[in-house]
Design a protein around this motif. Sequence first.
Motif, mmCIF file in Angstrom:
data_model
loop_
_atom_site.group_PDB
_atom_site.id
_atom_site.type_symbol
_atom_site.label_atom_id
_atom_site.label_comp_id
_atom_site.label_asym_id
_atom_site.label_seq_id
_atom_site.Cartn_x
_atom_site.Cartn_y
_atom_site.Cartn_z
ATOM 1 N N SER A 1 -27.057 62.231 90.106
ATOM 2 C CA SER A 1 -28.426 62.367 90.617
ATOM 3 C C SER A 1 -29.513 61.280 90.283
ATOM 4 O O SER A 1 -29.403 60.519 89.254
ATOM 5 C CB SER A 1 -29.201 63.601 90.272
ATOM 6 O OG SER A 1 -29.502 63.714 88.742
ATOM 7 N N ALA A 18 -26.086 61.217 96.940
ATOM 8 C CA ALA A 18 -26.698 62.007 95.694
ATOM 9 C C ALA A 18 -27.868 62.625 96.422
ATOM 10 O O ALA A 18 -28.697 63.662 95.795
ATOM 11 C CB ALA A 18 -26.646 61.163 94.489
ATOM 12 N N ASP A 23 -22.073 54.559 89.492
ATOM 13 C CA ASP A 23 -23.491 54.973 89.553
ATOM 14 C C ASP A 23 -24.797 54.336 89.000
ATOM 15 O O ASP A 23 -25.895 54.629 88.576
ATOM 16 C CB ASP A 23 -23.697 56.603 89.099
ATOM 17 C CG ASP A 23 -22.812 57.219 89.987
ATOM 18 O OD1 ASP A 23 -22.859 57.270 91.370
ATOM 19 O OD2 ASP A 23 -22.038 58.455 89.769
#
Length: 392
Positions: A83, A218, A376
Motif C-alpha cells: 500500500s 495498489a 515496491d
Amino acid sequence: MSTQVWTIVAIVLGVLLVAGVVTALVLRARRRHAGPGTTPGAPGAPGSGGQREHDGDGPAPTATAPSATAPAAVPPALQTPESVPSRLVRLRSRLARSGVLGQALLGVLGRDHLDEAAWEELEETLLQADLGIDPTTALLANLRTRLRVDGTRDPAAVRALLRELLLEQVDPGMDRSLATSPVLGADGEPRPATVLVVGVNGTGKTTTVGKLARLLVAQDRDVVLGAADTFRAAAADQLATWGARVGVDVVRSDRDGADPASVAHDAVTAGAQAGADVVIIDTAGRLQNKAGLMDELGKIVRVASRTAPIAESLLVLDATTGQNGLRQARVFAEVAHLTGIVLTKLDGSAKGGIVVAVQRELGIPVKLVGLGEGADDLAPFVPEEFVDALLG
C-alpha cells in the motif's frame, strides 16, 4: 474362426492402433507449438476477429505473453503490491538513514563561529549535492540574513530555519498528483488515462514502468501496459513479467523492430476496449543527442494522443547522474511535453539536491521517487518528508 478371419482381425486392430498413436502425437505437437496465446481481453485475441486495428504506420502488433513460440509456462502467482502509506513509512525511514546532506550542513552551522571558510564549505556541500548554483546562492543568502537578524545559534532553531529554507527550494506548492482517472476522448467516449514514460538507457525506465503499474494496482486502478520498446526484446519480456505478477495485461509486438507508434496506439485501443483506467506506455531508452530517435518519440506522442490527450508524460532520471540529468530533461521536455519527473536511485540523499535543480530548471515537479531495488520501492514524492529525511 478360420485362420483367414483371424488374420483380417489382426490387420484391422493393427491399423487402428497405429492411427491412434499418430493422432496422439499430432495433438501433442500442436499443443507444444501453439504458444501461450495472447493477452486476455486485448484486440487480436482468439475470437476477436484477427489482427487489431492500428495506425497504418507499421505491422499491427499483438498483445502476447512473453513469446508466441515459447513453450507454455506456469504463470507466476499473483502478488499483492504494498500500500502507498506503508511505502511512505518504509522509504522515509530508508532515506533518513542516509541523511548525509543534512548532517554535513548542520555540522557546519553548529560551529561557534561561522567565518567565510565555513560559508564556502556550506556552498561546496550544496553544490556537491547537485542543488545547482542559483539555488545554492539563494539559499545561502537567505540563511546568512536570517541568522544575522534572528541572532540565534540554538541547534533546534538553526535546524528549523534550514528546514524552512530547503523546503522553500523544493517548492511544496507544485502539483505532484498523477492523472490516472479516465478521460473523455474526442468522440465523447471514456478513454483510459495514457501515461507515457520516457528516458535514456540505464535509468531503470522499464523497471520503473513495472513498479508504477504495481503502485497503481495498489490504488485499485485497472492498468494496461504498452511495450513500445520494440528494439529490445528483453524489455517487452521484462514488462510481461512485471504485468503477470499483478494480473496486468501487456500489449506488445509479435516481432522485434516493429513500429513503436503502432504499439502505443494499440495499447491505448486495448485499454479502452478493456475499460482500463490507465495505459502506461514504455518507450525505448534514447540518447538525448540522437535526433532520429527523438523524432520517433515525437511520433509516438502524436499517435498515442489521437483519441485522447496524453494525461502524463514522465521522464525517468537517475538521481546519481547529477547535472547531466538536467541536460537530458531539457531535450525530452521539448519533445514529450513532460508533466513530471521520476527520480530513481535516490538511495543516498547526498545527491538529493537534484530534486531542486531539475524542478527549478524546467518548472516540472518530481512526482515519484525510487529508493531501492525492491518491487515496491517506488512512492509518491512528498516534499516535507523528503526535507525531513535529508535533515535526519
